[in-house]
Design an enzyme around this catalytic site. Structure first.
Site, PDB file in Angstrom:
ATOM      1  N   SER A 189      41.920  42.856  39.144  1.00 40.49           N
ATOM      2  CA  SER A 189      41.181  43.130  38.069  1.00 40.49           C
ATOM      3  C   SER A 189      40.189  43.541  37.103  1.00 40.49           C
ATOM      4  O   SER A 189      39.688  42.156  38.258  1.00 40.49           O
ATOM      5  CB  SER A 189      41.818  42.517  36.917  1.00 40.49           C
ATOM      6  OG  SER A 189      41.698  42.352  36.159  1.00 40.49           O
ATOM      7  N   ASP A 206      42.866  46.116  32.934  1.00 36.17           N
ATOM      8  CA  ASP A 206      43.256  45.064  31.542  1.00 36.17           C
ATOM      9  C   ASP A 206      43.062  45.587  29.970  1.00 36.17           C
ATOM     10  O   ASP A 206      41.835  45.918  29.857  1.00 36.17           O
ATOM     11  CB  ASP A 206      43.251  44.151  31.888  1.00 36.17           C
ATOM     12  CG  ASP A 206      43.949  43.619  32.564  1.00 36.17           C
ATOM     13  OD1 ASP A 206      45.454  43.872  33.042  1.00 36.17           O
ATOM     14  OD2 ASP A 206      43.703  42.540  34.203  1.00 36.17           O
ATOM     15  N   MET A 258      43.355  45.847  26.701  1.00 38.76           N
ATOM     16  CA  MET A 258      43.931  44.859  25.183  1.00 38.76           C
ATOM     17  C   MET A 258      42.626  45.533  24.080  1.00 38.76           C
ATOM     18  O   MET A 258      41.638  45.773  24.358  1.00 38.76           O
ATOM     19  CB  MET A 258      43.294  43.301  25.201  1.00 38.76           C
ATOM     20  CG  MET A 258      43.094  42.706  27.210  1.00 38.76           C
ATOM     21  SD  MET A 258      42.900  40.959  26.718  1.00 38.76           S
ATOM     22  CE  MET A 258      43.305  40.863  28.603  1.00 38.76           C
ATOM     23  N   HIS A 273      47.042  48.767  32.818  1.00 37.68           N
ATOM     24  CA  HIS A 273      47.487  48.011  32.686  1.00 37.68           C
ATOM     25  C   HIS A 273      47.189  47.776  30.648  1.00 37.68           C
ATOM     26  O   HIS A 273      46.340  46.991  30.248  1.00 37.68           O
ATOM     27  CB  HIS A 273      48.063  46.346  32.723  1.00 37.68           C
ATOM     28  CG  HIS A 273      48.481  45.958  32.055  1.00 37.68           C
ATOM     29  ND1 HIS A 273      48.256  44.145  32.552  1.00 37.68           N
ATOM     30  CD2 HIS A 273      49.497  45.665  31.547  1.00 37.68           C
ATOM     31  CE1 HIS A 273      49.437  43.350  32.076  1.00 37.68           C
ATOM     32  NE2 HIS A 273      49.908  44.722  30.939  1.00 37.68           N
ATOM     33  N   MET A 283      47.321  46.573  27.470  1.00 36.72           N
ATOM     34  CA  MET A 283      48.016  45.342  26.302  1.00 36.72           C
ATOM     35  C   MET A 283      48.105  46.175  24.833  1.00 36.72           C
ATOM     36  O   MET A 283      46.687  44.639  24.461  1.00 36.72           O
ATOM     37  CB  MET A 283      47.370  43.928  27.179  1.00 36.72           C
ATOM     38  CG  MET A 283      48.666  43.425  28.148  1.00 36.72           C
ATOM     39  SD  MET A 283      46.855  42.287  29.220  1.00 36.72           S
ATOM     40  CE  MET A 283      45.948  43.107  29.809  1.00 36.72           C
ATOM     41  N   MET A 321      54.243  39.572  34.529  1.00 36.15           N
ATOM     42  CA  MET A 321      53.240  38.900  34.037  1.00 36.15           C
ATOM     43  C   MET A 321      54.039  37.653  34.368  1.00 36.15           C
ATOM     44  O   MET A 321      54.873  36.677  33.858  1.00 36.15           O
ATOM     45  CB  MET A 321      53.243  39.061  32.110  1.00 36.15           C
ATOM     46  CG  MET A 321      52.576  40.218  31.762  1.00 36.15           C
ATOM     47  SD  MET A 321      50.730  40.744  32.062  1.00 36.15           S
ATOM     48  CE  MET A 321      49.942  39.240  32.042  1.00 36.15           C
ATOM     49  N   ASP A 323      51.508  40.028  37.892  1.00 36.03           N
ATOM     50  CA  ASP A 323      50.008  39.996  36.987  1.00 36.03           C
ATOM     51  C   ASP A 323      49.818  38.321  36.753  1.00 36.03           C
ATOM     52  O   ASP A 323      50.321  37.951  36.007  1.00 36.03           O
ATOM     53  CB  ASP A 323      49.283  40.609  36.442  1.00 36.03           C
ATOM     54  CG  ASP A 323      48.284  41.449  35.802  1.00 36.03           C
ATOM     55  OD1 ASP A 323      47.141  40.426  36.160  1.00 36.03           O
ATOM     56  OD2 ASP A 323      48.354  42.254  35.121  1.00 36.03           O
ATOM     57  N   SER A 379      40.234  36.993  38.785  1.00 31.10           N
ATOM     58  CA  SER A 379      39.673  36.065  39.319  1.00 31.10           C
ATOM     59  C   SER A 379      39.034  35.511  40.294  1.00 31.10           C
ATOM     60  O   SER A 379      38.067  35.247  41.487  1.00 31.10           O
ATOM     61  CB  SER A 379      38.982  34.765  37.816  1.00 31.10           C
ATOM     62  OG  SER A 379      40.695  33.715  38.212  1.00 31.10           O
TER      63      SER A 379
HETATM   64  C1  DX5 Z   1      45.899  38.721  31.919  1.00 33.22           C
HETATM   65  C2  DX5 Z   1      45.974  40.124  32.663  1.00 33.22           C
HETATM   66  C3  DX5 Z   1      45.242  39.739  33.856  1.00 33.22           C
HETATM   67  C4  DX5 Z   1      44.420  38.851  34.728  1.00 33.22           C
HETATM   68  C5  DX5 Z   1      44.590  38.297  35.774  1.00 33.22           C
HETATM   69  O1  DX5 Z   1      46.247  39.180  30.485  1.00 33.22           O
HETATM   70  O2  DX5 Z   1      46.546  41.227  32.462  1.00 33.22           O
HETATM   71  O3  DX5 Z   1      45.724  41.455  34.858  1.00 33.22           O
HETATM   72  O4  DX5 Z   1      43.426  39.881  34.824  1.00 33.22           O
HETATM   73  O5  DX5 Z   1      43.339  37.940  36.398  1.00 33.22           O
HETATM   74  P1  DX5 Z   1      43.782  36.157  36.677  1.00 33.22           P
HETATM   75  O6  DX5 Z   1      44.278  36.995  38.061  1.00 33.22           O
HETATM   76  O7  DX5 Z   1      42.750  35.951  36.979  1.00 33.22           O
HETATM   77  O8  DX5 Z   1      44.813  35.689  37.336  1.00 33.22           O
HETATM   78 ZN    ZN Z   2      47.001  43.243  33.918  1.00 34.79          ZN
END
Ligand code: DX5
Ligand code: ZN
Length: 214
Positions: free
Chosen positions: A7, A34, A36, A65, A67, A136, A174, A197
């Site tokens: 990600s 991601d 947002m 993705h 959001m 999720m 995810d 991460s």
């Molecule tokens: C959360 C995102 C994830 C996030 C995952 O809102 O959809 O994709 O980046 O990050 P890690 O792997 O650090 O949990």
């Molecule tokens: Zn995601």
């Protein structure tokens, strides 16, 4: 072996090109974006221009993705930018089936995402139509959170339904996937692992990749 989808959310936003190089170096077949909007979740990340800017530098499968509220407002821009898959949240629409059709009309694969509190029953009628189901395993909005272990029950049930009905979707998880959680995730029957991460900010990246691929 599950597909790895790093990600970009956890990459250095001043150096997306370097992030892409790392993705290529470690042979991750997908890159997860991601998006947002500051409404569906509090944070704002980036839009389709980032996807477009990286598209001609990579053959990687681009997995978006969303959001966002009213996700359908963004489908055309991300398709145009070169997204290979667009996933939206079931919580963000009353018309998920129509939205899956809209994405397919653009020539892009379509995914449906569920927040931790949303039961699988909310998407059961969609399962024959989608290319991907995103479970999720944290609440959306930020990287670096801990996986909610009970979400693996959703993965197991999706895997059972997939083999029973011969559905074509990929099952993606995810949130909070790293070298400590990856074995349990693989045992649940996962197809695609998102890692933020654990990929871009992890001193134990090699261990994580080894466990993912073993
Ligand atoms: C959360 C995102 C994830 C996030 C995952 O809102 O959809 O994709 O980046 O990050 P890690 O792997 O650090 O949990
Ligand atoms: Zn995601």
């Amino acid at each position: 072996m599950p597909i790895l989808a790093p990600s970009l959310l956890s990459a250095n936003f001043a150096h997306f090109q370097e992030a892409l190089t790392l993705v290529h170096q470690h042979q991750a077949p997908w890159l997860h974006f991601d998006v947002m909007d500051g409404q569906f979740v509090p944070a704002i990340t980036f839009g389709s221009q980032v996807v477009a800017s990286l598209r001609d530098k990579s053959e990687t499968f681009f997995d978006v993705h969303l959001m966002t509220n009213t996700p359908e407002r963004h489908f055309a821009a991300f398709a145009q930018a070169g997204a290979n898959n667009i996933t939206f949240h079931i919580e963000a629409t009353h018309h998920a089936h129509a939205l899956v059709q809209q994405i397919h009309t653009l020539g892009v694969k379509a995914g449906i995402a569920l927040n931790p509190a949303t039961p699988l029953s909310a998407i059961v009628e969609l399962l024959p139509f989608v290319d991907l189901v995103l479970v999720m395993s944290v609440n959306p909005g930020a990287g670096g959170q801990s996986m909610i272990p009970s979400m693996l029950q959703k993965v197991k049930r999706l895997q059972q339904m997939k083999s029973h009905y011969n559905y074509p979707y990929h099952i993606q998880i995810d949130g909070g996937i790293n070298e400590s959680t990856i074995f349990a995730v693989k045992n649940a029957g996962i197809d695609v692992v998102v890692a933020g991460s654990a990929f871009f900010a992890n001193p134990k990246l090699d261990l994580f990749l080894q466990r993912l691929r073993s």
